[in-house]
Structure formats: C-alpha cells, structure tokens
Design a protein around this motif. Sequence first.
Motif, PDB file in Angstrom:
ATOM      1  N   GLU A   1       0.817  -1.214   0.000  1.00 60.19           N
ATOM      2  CA  GLU A   1       0.000   0.000   0.000  1.00 60.19           C
ATOM      3  C   GLU A   1       0.852   1.266   0.000  1.00 60.19           C
ATOM      4  O   GLU A   1       0.311   2.368  -0.133  1.00 60.19           O
ATOM      5  CB  GLU A   1      -0.926   0.000   1.221  1.00 60.19           C
ATOM      6  N   THR A   2       2.164   1.118   0.118  1.00 63.02           N
ATOM      7  CA  THR A   2       3.056   2.283   0.079  1.00 63.02           C
ATOM      8  C   THR A   2       3.641   2.500  -1.315  1.00 63.02           C
ATOM      9  O   THR A   2       4.561   3.296  -1.469  1.00 63.02           O
ATOM     10  CB  THR A   2       4.203   2.106   1.090  1.00 63.02           C
ATOM     11  N   ILE A   3       3.108   1.817  -2.311  1.00 59.91           N
ATOM     12  CA  ILE A   3       3.670   1.898  -3.660  1.00 59.91           C
ATOM     13  C   ILE A   3       3.610   3.316  -4.212  1.00 59.91           C
ATOM     14  O   ILE A   3       4.526   3.768  -4.919  1.00 59.91           O
ATOM     15  CB  ILE A   3       2.940   0.916  -4.608  1.00 59.91           C
ATOM     16  N   PHE A   4       2.534   4.056  -3.886  1.00 62.25           N
ATOM     17  CA  PHE A   4       2.419   5.433  -4.365  1.00 62.25           C
ATOM     18  C   PHE A   4       3.552   6.287  -3.817  1.00 62.25           C
ATOM     19  O   PHE A   4       4.134   7.114  -4.538  1.00 62.25           O
ATOM     20  CB  PHE A   4       1.057   5.999  -3.958  1.00 62.25           C
ATOM     21  N   ILE A   5       3.869   6.097  -2.542  1.00 66.00           N
ATOM     22  CA  ILE A   5       4.954   6.860  -1.916  1.00 66.00           C
ATOM     23  C   ILE A   5       6.290   6.508  -2.554  1.00 66.00           C
ATOM     24  O   ILE A   5       7.117   7.395  -2.849  1.00 66.00           O
ATOM     25  CB  ILE A   5       4.984   6.584  -0.401  1.00 66.00           C
ATOM     26  N   GLU A   6       6.515   5.221  -2.792  1.00 70.35           N
ATOM     27  CA  GLU A   6       7.768   4.780  -3.403  1.00 70.35           C
ATOM     28  C   GLU A   6       7.926   5.348  -4.815  1.00 70.35           C
ATOM     29  O   GLU A   6       9.009   5.817  -5.196  1.00 70.35           O
ATOM     30  CB  GLU A   6       7.817   3.248  -3.447  1.00 70.35           C
ATOM     31  N   MET A   7       6.865   5.329  -5.596  1.00 68.00           N
ATOM     32  CA  MET A   7       6.928   5.846  -6.958  1.00 68.00           C
ATOM     33  C   MET A   7       7.142   7.354  -6.969  1.00 68.00           C
ATOM     34  O   MET A   7       7.928   7.867  -7.781  1.00 68.00           O
ATOM     35  CB  MET A   7       5.637   5.490  -7.712  1.00 68.00           C
ATOM     36  N   ALA A   8       6.452   8.073  -6.082  1.00 68.14           N
ATOM     37  CA  ALA A   8       6.618   9.526  -6.028  1.00 68.14           C
ATOM     38  C   ALA A   8       8.034   9.904  -5.632  1.00 68.14           C
ATOM     39  O   ALA A   8       8.626  10.844  -6.190  1.00 68.14           O
ATOM     40  CB  ALA A   8       5.611  10.122  -5.044  1.00 68.14           C
ATOM     41  N   THR A   9       8.607   9.174  -4.686  1.00 71.76           N
ATOM     42  CA  THR A   9       9.974   9.446  -4.235  1.00 71.76           C
ATOM     43  C   THR A   9      10.986   9.186  -5.339  1.00 71.76           C
ATOM     44  O   THR A   9      11.976   9.920  -5.491  1.00 71.76           O
ATOM     45  CB  THR A   9      10.315   8.574  -3.013  1.00 71.76           C
TER      46      THR A   9
ATOM     47  N   SER B   1       1.184  14.742  -0.456  1.00 73.17           N
ATOM     48  CA  SER B   1       0.240  15.411   0.443  1.00 73.17           C
ATOM     49  C   SER B   1      -1.203  15.116   0.053  1.00 73.17           C
ATOM     50  O   SER B   1      -2.116  15.270   0.869  1.00 73.17           O
ATOM     51  CB  SER B   1       0.479  16.928   0.424  1.00 73.17           C
ATOM     52  N   GLY B   2      -1.398  14.681  -1.202  1.00 70.08           N
ATOM     53  CA  GLY B   2      -2.737  14.285  -1.633  1.00 70.08           C
ATOM     54  C   GLY B   2      -3.272  13.119  -0.830  1.00 70.08           C
ATOM     55  O   GLY B   2      -4.488  12.990  -0.614  1.00 70.08           O
ATOM     56  N   ILE B   3      -2.373  12.222  -0.383  1.00 66.40           N
ATOM     57  CA  ILE B   3      -2.797  11.089   0.435  1.00 66.40           C
ATOM     58  C   ILE B   3      -3.392  11.597   1.746  1.00 66.40           C
ATOM     59  O   ILE B   3      -4.461  11.154   2.184  1.00 66.40           O
ATOM     60  CB  ILE B   3      -1.605  10.156   0.712  1.00 66.40           C
ATOM     61  N   LEU B   4      -2.685  12.539   2.379  1.00 68.44           N
ATOM     62  CA  LEU B   4      -3.165  13.088   3.646  1.00 68.44           C
ATOM     63  C   LEU B   4      -4.463  13.863   3.446  1.00 68.44           C
ATOM     64  O   LEU B   4      -5.384  13.775   4.276  1.00 68.44           O
ATOM     65  CB  LEU B   4      -2.096  13.993   4.249  1.00 68.44           C
ATOM     66  N   ALA B   5      -4.551  14.604   2.353  1.00 65.30           N
ATOM     67  CA  ALA B   5      -5.773  15.378   2.085  1.00 65.30           C
ATOM     68  C   ALA B   5      -6.974  14.463   1.910  1.00 65.30           C
ATOM     69  O   ALA B   5      -8.056  14.722   2.446  1.00 65.30           O
ATOM     70  CB  ALA B   5      -5.564  16.242   0.838  1.00 65.30           C
ATOM     71  N   ALA B   6      -6.789  13.380   1.143  1.00 66.12           N
ATOM     72  CA  ALA B   6      -7.889  12.436   0.932  1.00 66.12           C
ATOM     73  C   ALA B   6      -8.290  11.757   2.232  1.00 66.12           C
ATOM     74  O   ALA B   6      -9.479  11.543   2.503  1.00 66.12           O
ATOM     75  CB  ALA B   6      -7.474  11.387  -0.099  1.00 66.12           C
TER      76      ALA B   6
ATOM     77  N   SER C   1     -12.108  12.317   4.138  1.00 69.46           N
ATOM     78  CA  SER C   1     -13.011  11.197   4.409  1.00 69.46           C
ATOM     79  C   SER C   1     -13.179  10.968   5.905  1.00 69.46           C
ATOM     80  O   SER C   1     -14.285  10.702   6.383  1.00 69.46           O
ATOM     81  CB  SER C   1     -12.479   9.910   3.757  1.00 69.46           C
ATOM     82  N   ALA C   2     -12.070  11.080   6.649  1.00 65.00           N
ATOM     83  CA  ALA C   2     -12.113  10.780   8.082  1.00 65.00           C
ATOM     84  C   ALA C   2     -13.053  11.726   8.829  1.00 65.00           C
ATOM     85  O   ALA C   2     -13.824  11.279   9.694  1.00 65.00           O
ATOM     86  CB  ALA C   2     -10.713  10.855   8.674  1.00 65.00           C
ATOM     87  N   ASP C   3     -13.000  13.018   8.517  1.00 62.95           N
ATOM     88  CA  ASP C   3     -13.851  13.946   9.260  1.00 62.95           C
ATOM     89  C   ASP C   3     -15.326  13.670   9.010  1.00 62.95           C
ATOM     90  O   ASP C   3     -16.155  13.760   9.929  1.00 62.95           O
ATOM     91  CB  ASP C   3     -13.489  15.394   8.933  1.00 62.95           C
ATOM     92  N   SER C   4     -15.671  13.294   7.767  1.00 57.75           N
ATOM     93  CA  SER C   4     -17.070  12.982   7.455  1.00 57.75           C
ATOM     94  C   SER C   4     -17.528  11.742   8.205  1.00 57.75           C
ATOM     95  O   SER C   4     -18.617  11.720   8.806  1.00 57.75           O
ATOM     96  CB  SER C   4     -17.245  12.774   5.946  1.00 57.75           C
ATOM     97  N   TYR C   5     -16.700  10.701   8.188  1.00 56.15           N
ATOM     98  CA  TYR C   5     -17.070   9.463   8.883  1.00 56.15           C
ATOM     99  C   TYR C   5     -17.218   9.690  10.385  1.00 56.15           C
ATOM    100  O   TYR C   5     -18.157   9.190  11.016  1.00 56.15           O
ATOM    101  CB  TYR C   5     -16.026   8.376   8.628  1.00 56.15           C
ATOM    102  N   LEU C   6     -16.289  10.429  10.976  1.00 60.38           N
ATOM    103  CA  LEU C   6     -16.342  10.667  12.411  1.00 60.38           C
ATOM    104  C   LEU C   6     -17.589  11.462  12.804  1.00 60.38           C
ATOM    105  O   LEU C   6     -18.289  11.121  13.769  1.00 60.38           O
ATOM    106  CB  LEU C   6     -15.085  11.410  12.865  1.00 60.38           C
ATOM    107  N   LEU C   7     -17.869  12.518  12.070  1.00 58.64           N
ATOM    108  CA  LEU C   7     -19.028  13.347  12.382  1.00 58.64           C
ATOM    109  C   LEU C   7     -20.335  12.589  12.186  1.00 58.64           C
ATOM    110  O   LEU C   7     -21.257  12.684  13.009  1.00 58.64           O
ATOM    111  CB  LEU C   7     -19.021  14.612  11.516  1.00 58.64           C
ATOM    112  N   ILE C   8     -20.421  11.815  11.118  1.00 65.50           N
ATOM    113  CA  ILE C   8     -21.651  11.063  10.838  1.00 65.50           C
ATOM    114  C   ILE C   8     -21.879   9.999  11.898  1.00 65.50           C
ATOM    115  O   ILE C   8     -22.989   9.834  12.420  1.00 65.50           O
ATOM    116  CB  ILE C   8     -21.589  10.433   9.440  1.00 65.50           C
ATOM    117  N   ALA C   9     -20.822   9.257  12.250  1.00 69.40           N
ATOM    118  CA  ALA C   9     -20.957   8.193  13.245  1.00 69.40           C
ATOM    119  C   ALA C   9     -21.328   8.766  14.611  1.00 69.40           C
ATOM    120  O   ALA C   9     -22.220   8.246  15.300  1.00 69.40           O
ATOM    121  CB  ALA C   9     -19.660   7.400  13.332  1.00 69.40           C
TER     122      ALA C   9
END
Length: 245
Positions: A58-66, A79-84, A88-96
């Motif tokens: 699952e770290t293949i994106f990081i390896e390729m970008a580097t 930083s797109g990984i963190l943004a995504a 999603s996390a804030d929506s899930y947390l608030l909804i739950a």
Amino acid sequence: GMPQVLLRFMAIRSADDIKQSRRIGIIWATLSLGAAVLIGLIGRSMFPMALTTASTSETIFIEMATLLFPPLLAGIVMSGILAATISSADSYLLIAASAFSKNIYKGVLRKDASDNQVMAMTRMILIVLAILGIIIALDENSVIFTIVSFAWAGFGATFGPLMLFSLFWKKTTRQGAIAGMLTGGIAVFIWKLLIKPIGGVFGIYELLPAFILSCVAIVIFSLIGEKPSAAMEEEFEMVKSQSKA
C-alpha cells in the motif's frame, strides 16, 4: 450507500443540478479509480521484487513519487494522500458520532436529553472513535484496503439496496426496509468471518452476496407485510413524474 456522499446530494442547491453533479461524479470516479489501478499495475512492474506483503504494497504510491519526482514535487504529490484521508475521516467521524447521539442516545436511551447533552455525547463519541482509529492504525501489519473494503461492504449491503428499491419500487414498505438493512448488515459479517474463509466459490467479496440477500429480504417482507398507504404511493408517483420531466 456511503453517507458522506449522500449528504452532498441532500444538500444540493436544486434538483436541476442533479444531472450535472451525476456527470461530474461519474467522470471523476472513473478517472480516480482508473488512476489507482494504473498506479498499482505500473508500480508492480517497477518494483517486481519489493513490497511483496499486503501492508507494504500500500506504500507503492509513496515509493513511486519518491523515485520519479524531485523532493519538493514528491512532497506535494504525497500530500494528496493526507488530504484524501482527512476529507473522508472527518465525514465518517461526524456522521458516526451524530448518528449515535441522535438516534441511539436521544432516540432510545434518553429521549428527554437536551441539545447540550446531545452535543456533549457527540463530542465524547467523536473522541472515542478517533482513539479507536489511532489504535487500529498503530498495527503495522493491518491492511487499509481490507478495512475499507469491509466497511464499504457494510455500507453498500445495508443501505444500497434500500435506496434503490425506495427510488424505483413503490411497493417498498417499512418492514421491508428494516429487514433489508438487517439482512444486508448481518450477511456481510457472516460471509466475511464464516463463509469466505472456506475459499473456492465462497471466496468472493462479501458485498455481492450480502447485497443480493438484502434485495431478497426487501422484496419478501414488503410483499407479505402491510401495503404502502395511498398517500405514500401518490407521493412516489409525483416524484417519479417530476424526475422524468
């Protein structure tokens, strides 16, 4: 069946924007999911002997970008990984947290709870869920894709069939809706934990059988239970005629 997506449609400015939103959503989903698959395929060809476990792959994106980009650009891309994740996390947390405090705490456990008490419970549940998420993330051997796919199976099988039947079958009833949600949600766990480990033809993604069973439950319990009221059927036909117009 994803609540954070459904909320966006519920909050849309007008029904006239639905068609445009649908086109944008489908195009974006095609591009993003297609790019994700291509990243996996290209990454495997670039690193054929590395990242051989499910968790490290699952770290293949990081390896390729580097490897492919200079440090500054690689940082921006990653930083797109963190943004995504955050979006999603804030929506899930608030909804739950809101669902528990509104539907369970105020709806069942304490019906006379004030708004301040409901807000306090929402914040407490939010903190508990965040801590549980951190604990799960600390496991280096956990596979994010497995966790997310299981969660999406639960969402899809529990709410997906009900939404489709509610929109396109006017004979859907309250009994059928409850039966469909319970059947779909329970079937995901049973198939994932008990049936899928058998392997063979039973090794399919748990969403498919659970989705089918939920559809069957909705149809059966809607037909054997009380029929929808005349007012409900009239409202269904009115909405249907408006959507065609």
